[in-house]
Scaffold this motif. Structure first.
Motif, PDB file in Angstrom:
ATOM      1  N   GLY A 225      -4.324   0.840  -1.222  1.00  0.00           N
ATOM      2  CA  GLY A 225      -3.841  -0.516  -1.450  1.00  0.00           C
ATOM      3  C   GLY A 225      -3.547  -0.727  -2.928  1.00  0.00           C
ATOM      4  N   ILE A 226      -2.418  -1.336  -3.240  1.00  0.00           N
ATOM      5  CA  ILE A 226      -2.052  -1.592  -4.642  1.00  0.00           C
ATOM      6  C   ILE A 226      -1.947  -3.096  -4.895  1.00  0.00           C
ATOM      7  CG2 ILE A 226      -0.265  -1.236  -6.384  1.00  0.00           C
ATOM      8  CD1 ILE A 226       0.320   1.460  -4.956  1.00  0.00           C
ATOM      9  N   ILE A 227      -1.313  -3.823  -3.987  1.00  0.00           N
ATOM     10  CA  ILE A 227      -1.210  -5.286  -4.079  1.00  0.00           C
ATOM     11  C   ILE A 227      -1.926  -5.851  -2.855  1.00  0.00           C
ATOM     12  CG2 ILE A 227       0.409  -7.251  -4.027  1.00  0.00           C
ATOM     13  CD1 ILE A 227       0.528  -5.769  -6.678  1.00  0.00           C
TER      14      ILE A 227
ATOM     15  N   GLY B 239      -1.766  -8.273 -17.607  1.00  0.00           N
ATOM     16  CA  GLY B 239      -2.919  -7.682 -16.942  1.00  0.00           C
ATOM     17  C   GLY B 239      -3.106  -6.262 -17.400  1.00  0.00           C
ATOM     18  N   PRO B 240      -4.270  -5.697 -17.103  1.00  0.00           N
ATOM     19  CA  PRO B 240      -4.561  -4.350 -17.576  1.00  0.00           C
ATOM     20  C   PRO B 240      -3.625  -3.310 -16.958  1.00  0.00           C
ATOM     21  CG  PRO B 240      -6.481  -5.339 -16.476  1.00  0.00           C
ATOM     22  CD  PRO B 240      -5.355  -6.295 -16.342  1.00  0.00           C
ATOM     23  N   ASN B 241      -3.594  -2.169 -17.603  1.00  0.00           N
ATOM     24  CA  ASN B 241      -2.849  -1.028 -17.093  1.00  0.00           C
ATOM     25  C   ASN B 241      -3.288  -0.725 -15.664  1.00  0.00           C
ATOM     26  OD1 ASN B 241      -1.056   1.018 -17.444  1.00  0.00           O
ATOM     27  ND2 ASN B 241      -1.965   1.654 -19.384  1.00  0.00           N
ATOM     28  N   GLY B 242      -2.322  -0.524 -14.779  1.00  0.00           N
ATOM     29  CA  GLY B 242      -2.655  -0.176 -13.401  1.00  0.00           C
ATOM     30  C   GLY B 242      -2.970  -1.367 -12.517  1.00  0.00           C
ATOM     31  N   ALA B 243      -2.853  -2.580 -13.050  1.00  0.00           N
ATOM     32  CA  ALA B 243      -3.172  -3.775 -12.262  1.00  0.00           C
ATOM     33  C   ALA B 243      -2.178  -4.011 -11.126  1.00  0.00           C
ATOM     34  CB  ALA B 243      -3.212  -5.006 -13.164  1.00  0.00           C
ATOM     35  N   GLY B 244      -0.968  -3.443 -11.265  1.00  0.00           N
ATOM     36  CA  GLY B 244       0.049  -3.632 -10.243  1.00  0.00           C
ATOM     37  C   GLY B 244       1.210  -4.497 -10.697  1.00  0.00           C
ATOM     38  N   LYS B 245       1.352  -4.679 -12.006  1.00  0.00           N
ATOM     39  CA  LYS B 245       2.412  -5.549 -12.531  1.00  0.00           C
ATOM     40  C   LYS B 245       3.799  -5.028 -12.144  1.00  0.00           C
ATOM     41  CE  LYS B 245       1.041  -5.043 -16.840  1.00  0.00           C
ATOM     42  NZ  LYS B 245      -0.116  -4.148 -16.643  1.00  0.00           N
ATOM     43  N   SER B 246       4.017  -3.728 -12.358  1.00  0.00           N
ATOM     44  CA  SER B 246       5.347  -3.167 -12.062  1.00  0.00           C
ATOM     45  C   SER B 246       5.629  -3.205 -10.571  1.00  0.00           C
ATOM     46  CB  SER B 246       5.433  -1.721 -12.568  1.00  0.00           C
ATOM     47  OG  SER B 246       5.333  -1.691 -13.975  1.00  0.00           O
ATOM     48  N   VAL B 247       4.625  -2.886  -9.765  1.00  0.00           N
ATOM     49  CA  VAL B 247       4.810  -2.923  -8.313  1.00  0.00           C
ATOM     50  C   VAL B 247       5.115  -4.348  -7.868  1.00  0.00           C
ATOM     51  CG1 VAL B 247       3.619  -2.626  -6.100  1.00  0.00           C
ATOM     52  CG2 VAL B 247       3.453  -0.838  -7.861  1.00  0.00           C
ATOM     53  N   LEU B 248       4.410  -5.334  -8.420  1.00  0.00           N
ATOM     54  CA  LEU B 248       4.669  -6.731  -8.048  1.00  0.00           C
ATOM     55  C   LEU B 248       6.108  -7.122  -8.375  1.00  0.00           C
ATOM     56  CD1 LEU B 248       3.770  -9.513  -7.064  1.00  0.00           C
ATOM     57  CD2 LEU B 248       2.964  -9.999  -9.389  1.00  0.00           C
TER      58      LEU B 248
ATOM     59  N   ALA C 141       0.857  -1.186   0.000  1.00  0.00           N
ATOM     60  CA  ALA C 141       0.000   0.000   0.000  1.00  0.00           C
ATOM     61  C   ALA C 141       0.884   1.224   0.000  1.00  0.00           C
ATOM     62  CB  ALA C 141      -0.902  -0.003   1.237  1.00  0.00           C
ATOM     63  N   ALA C 142       0.447   2.261  -0.713  1.00  0.00           N
ATOM     64  CA  ALA C 142       1.137   3.554  -0.682  1.00  0.00           C
ATOM     65  C   ALA C 142       0.232   4.490   0.117  1.00  0.00           C
ATOM     66  CB  ALA C 142       1.359   4.078  -2.095  1.00  0.00           C
ATOM     67  N   GLY C 143       0.662   4.832   1.327  1.00  0.00           N
ATOM     68  CA  GLY C 143      -0.232   5.548   2.226  1.00  0.00           C
ATOM     69  C   GLY C 143      -1.399   4.634   2.554  1.00  0.00           C
TER      70      GLY C 143
HETATM   71  N1  LIG Z   1       5.122   4.256  -5.450  1.00  0.00           N
HETATM   72  C1  LIG Z   1       3.797   4.396  -5.670  1.00  0.00           C
HETATM   73  N2  LIG Z   1       3.049   5.200  -4.906  1.00  0.00           N
HETATM   74  C2  LIG Z   1       1.738   5.315  -5.098  1.00  0.00           C
HETATM   75  N3  LIG Z   1       1.056   4.681  -6.057  1.00  0.00           N
HETATM   76  C3  LIG Z   1       1.736   3.881  -6.880  1.00  0.00           C
HETATM   77  C4  LIG Z   1       3.146   3.688  -6.742  1.00  0.00           C
HETATM   78  N4  LIG Z   1       3.540   2.843  -7.703  1.00  0.00           N
HETATM   79  C5  LIG Z   1       2.429   2.507  -8.397  1.00  0.00           C
HETATM   80  N5  LIG Z   1       1.348   3.120  -7.906  1.00  0.00           N
HETATM   81  C6  LIG Z   1      -0.040   2.924  -8.348  1.00  0.00           C
HETATM   82  O1  LIG Z   1      -0.318   1.547  -8.223  1.00  0.00           O
HETATM   83  C7  LIG Z   1      -1.118   1.070  -9.280  1.00  0.00           C
HETATM   84  C8  LIG Z   1      -0.413  -0.064 -10.015  1.00  0.00           C
HETATM   85  O2  LIG Z   1       0.702   0.473 -10.703  1.00  0.00           O
HETATM   86  P1  LIG Z   1       1.657  -0.393 -11.633  1.00  0.00           P
HETATM   87  O3  LIG Z   1       2.258  -1.491 -10.838  1.00  0.00           O
HETATM   88  O4  LIG Z   1       2.595   0.577 -12.264  1.00  0.00           O
HETATM   89  O5  LIG Z   1       0.628  -0.990 -12.690  1.00  0.00           O
HETATM   90  P2  LIG Z   1       0.950  -1.749 -14.062  1.00  0.00           P
HETATM   91  O6  LIG Z   1       2.427  -1.933 -14.140  1.00  0.00           O
HETATM   92  O7  LIG Z   1       0.173  -3.023 -13.990  1.00  0.00           O
HETATM   93  O8  LIG Z   1       0.408  -0.862 -15.145  1.00  0.00           O
HETATM   94  C9  LIG Z   1      -1.409   2.273 -10.154  1.00  0.00           C
HETATM   95  O9  LIG Z   1      -2.662   2.793  -9.784  1.00  0.00           O
HETATM   96  C10 LIG Z   1      -0.284   3.233  -9.812  1.00  0.00           C
HETATM   97  O10 LIG Z   1      -0.684   4.567 -10.013  1.00  0.00           O
END
Ligand SMILES: Nc1ncnc2c1ncn2[C@@H]1O[C@H](COP(=O)(O)OP(=O)(O)O)[C@@H](O)[C@H]1O
Ligand SMILES: [Mg+2]
Length: 231
Positions: free
Chosen positions: A18-20, A37-46, A13-15
């Motif tokens: 919740g993201i994952i 997965g769709p844009n914004g799904a959390g792939k990069s964060v995962l 979670a960022a603040g």
């Molecule tokens: N460091 C962060 N702080 C706050 N929100 C974030 C951060 N990184 C990603 N997000 C948010 O988390 C969600 C998932 O992001 P991301 O993993 O980039 O998605 P994807 O790669 O699947 O397109 C998005 O809504 C993005 O704006």
């Protein structure tokens, strides 16, 4: 052996956003695992959580090796690689020197990605596709057991994309476990041995290719493969 990697109850979670949302996932040795997965799904964060660039706010990532040893056996390449203001060769040598490895491995890696002839060029003058091939060579030279790739072709044209895909296939063919995100289903079909579908911060479906594509394991997977928007 660094694999399997097991993520249990992984949360981020960022603040208070919740993201994952509690991911259980096992990565085994073998061919590439493609996270789609769709844009914004959390792939990069995962991917950042699995690689240890982000600290989970819940759950854990466990490798078959102790944390420090596991970290040394992994590399990651991003959508837009960061290049030092130095030559192509110097860029490939830099992480080898940092790690106390033989910088002579850099030239061999440049040859494998077709950049040996450009070794003396300033890296920042390379085209986008050449820079991405350099980023892959730089990572490959380190001999990682696991290579994370976050949308490595997202800013490339189709010809450069195919060159990069051929390099990724070669890296995987030499035994490195590739774990890669893409929003490009054609690319997932070309590269994946295993597909993980992420929807809204959760693993929706996991399957082996080509089964995943021929018999999508969930309604969301079927919708995603049809090109319907998912949130
Ligand atoms: N460091 C962060 N702080 C706050 N929100 C974030 C951060 N990184 C990603 N997000 C948010 O988390 C969600 C998932 O992001 P991301 O993993 O980039 O998605 P994807 O790669 O699947 O397109 C998005 O809504 C993005 O704006
Ligand atoms: Mg992303």
């Amino acid at each position: 052996m660094i694999l399997p990697m097991v993520a249990e109850g992984l949360r981020f979670a960022a603040g208070d956003v919740g993201i994952i949302h509690g991911i259980d996932l096992t990565l085994r040795a073998g061919g590439p695992t493609l996270v789609v997965g769709p844009n914004g799904a959390g792939k990069s964060v995962l991917l950042r959580l699995l690689h240890g660039l982000l600290r989970p706010t819940g759950g854990a990532v466990r490798w078959a090796l102790p944390e420090e040893a596991a970290r040394r056996r992994q590399a990651m390449v991003f959508q837009r690689p960061v290049m030092l203001r130095r030559s192509v060769l110097a860029n490939a040598e830099y992480p080898l020197r940092l790690a106390g490895l033989d910088p002579g491995r850099a030239m061999a890696a440049l040859e494998r990605v077709g950049l040996a002839a450009l070794a003396a060029r300033p890296a920042r003058r390379l085209s986008g596709g050449e820079q991405q091939r350099l980023a892959l060579a730089r990572a490959w030279a380190m001999g990682p057991a696991v290579l994370f790739l976050d949308e490595p072709t997202a800013s490339l044209d189709p010809a450069a994309t195919r060159q990069v895909e051929a390099i990724i296939a070669a890296i995987a063919g030499q035994g490195t476990k590739v774990v890669m995100t893409t929003h490009d289903l054609g690319q997932a079909r070309r590269l994946a041995e295993e597909v993980v579908l992420l929807v809204a911060g959760r693993v929706n479906a996991v399957g082996r290719a080509p089964d995943f594509f021929e018999r999508p394991p969930s309604a969301e997977a079927a919708a995603f493969l049809r090109g319907d928007l998912l949130w």
